[in-house]
Scaffold this active site. Sequence first.
Site, short mmCIF file in Angstrom:
data_model
loop_
_atom_site.label_atom_id
_atom_site.label_comp_id
_atom_site.label_asym_id
_atom_site.label_seq_id
_atom_site.Cartn_x
_atom_site.Cartn_y
_atom_site.Cartn_z
N GLU A 191 0.81 -1.22 0.00
CA GLU A 191 0.00 0.00 0.00
C GLU A 191 0.85 1.27 0.00
OE1 GLU A 191 -2.88 -0.37 -0.73
OE2 GLU A 191 -3.80 -2.10 0.26
N HIS A 195 -3.02 2.27 8.10
CA HIS A 195 -4.16 1.56 7.51
C HIS A 195 -4.41 0.30 8.32
CE1 HIS A 195 -6.63 -0.78 4.83
NE2 HIS A 195 -5.66 -1.64 4.59
N HIS A 205 -7.83 -2.83 9.36
CA HIS A 205 -9.14 -3.38 9.03
C HIS A 205 -10.04 -3.33 10.27
CE1 HIS A 205 -6.77 -5.89 5.79
NE2 HIS A 205 -6.81 -4.59 5.51
N GLU A 232 -17.59 12.13 22.31
CA GLU A 232 -16.22 12.54 22.00
C GLU A 232 -15.94 12.72 20.50
OE1 GLU A 232 -13.17 12.61 24.37
OE2 GLU A 232 -15.04 13.39 25.22
N HIS A 235 -13.25 -2.89 3.06
CA HIS A 235 -11.82 -3.17 3.24
C HIS A 235 -11.30 -2.69 4.61
CE1 HIS A 235 -7.54 -3.36 1.37
NE2 HIS A 235 -7.47 -3.33 2.68
P1 13P Z 1 0.61 -5.44 3.02
O1 13P Z 1 0.90 -6.74 3.72
O2 13P Z 1 1.27 -5.40 1.66
O3 13P Z 1 0.95 -4.25 3.88
O4 13P Z 1 -0.95 -5.39 2.72
C1 13P Z 1 -1.88 -5.52 3.76
C2 13P Z 1 -3.15 -4.83 3.51
O5 13P Z 1 -3.87 -4.52 4.44
C3 13P Z 1 -3.55 -4.50 2.12
O6 13P Z 1 -4.57 -3.56 2.08
ZN ZN Z 2 -5.84 -3.65 3.92
#
Ligand code: 13P
Ligand code: ZN
Length: 275
Positions: free
Chosen positions: A118, A141, A143, A171, A212
């Site tokens: 990413e 980033h 999930h 908050e 995602h």
């Molecule tokens: P990477 O392992 O390449 O960082 O990818 C993980 C991910 O969350 C892709 O969106």
């Molecule tokens: Zn991801």
Amino acid sequence: MKKIDLKHGSFLKEMVATTSNLYRLGWDERNGGNISYLLTEEEVRPFLDVNHVIRQIPMIFDASQLIGKYFIVTGSGKYFKNVADDPAANLGVVRVANDGKTLDLLWGLENGAVPTSELPSHFMSHIARLEVDPENRIIMHNHASHLLAMTFTHDLDEKAFTRTLWQMCTECLVVFPEGVSIIPWLVPGTNEIGEATAAKMKETRLVMWPQHGVYGAGKDMDEVFGLIETAEKAAQVYTYVQAQGGVKQTISDENLWKLADAFGVAPRVGYLEEK
Ligand code: 13P
Ligand code: ZN
């Protein structure tokens, strides 16, 4: 001058602690998630010889605006669960080389590992954030489970999504008054998703990737972690509220204005009913 072992570096300790916390929270299953942390040369020099490039790593996009800048990044395909046991195999310190399209590897990413797939979204987001906040240093980033779930059940209109989060915890408006952005579903790891994310990053530090995960930006690890944590908590409350039968009462716009005034924050224009 003799170099200090990088394991004593505060930025490495922060990366290890953060990846461990994120794993523990269940937001980074398998290799899910990635972090990039902009470092100054002064921070790197006590630990590394900046003239010793271990190897060069090509990039699929032009990061000319970041030439000479140092980052510690998570490796592609690496599990956050494993970072604490072996930071050098799972993280790397890199510098954007003079051509803007290559990375100089200065530490880590052992055994031929490469930075997160990413990287386009991370670097383009760093460029975008630095334009509006010169102190921005971190892109994260992950999930985050309830935020991710909300992208299946909630309207993906940015104003509606933001308002729901603001209403779920008092908050929230204080922590992210600028709101949350949402991009369309796009293939991860591409320049296209990088460009879409970065465009939104000019306006908000939180960007949702539907079905995602979430992107967050900020000045330091606590700010970004706290930002995502707060939005994720609101999404968790939303999940409970829906499971309990839906909203019967919520925070009125009038009260959200009182909150904004009390904490001196400016809610995103047009997101609350006029006073
Ligand atoms: P990477 O392992 O390449 O960082 O990818 C993980 C991910 O969350 C892709 O969106
Ligand atoms: Zn991801």
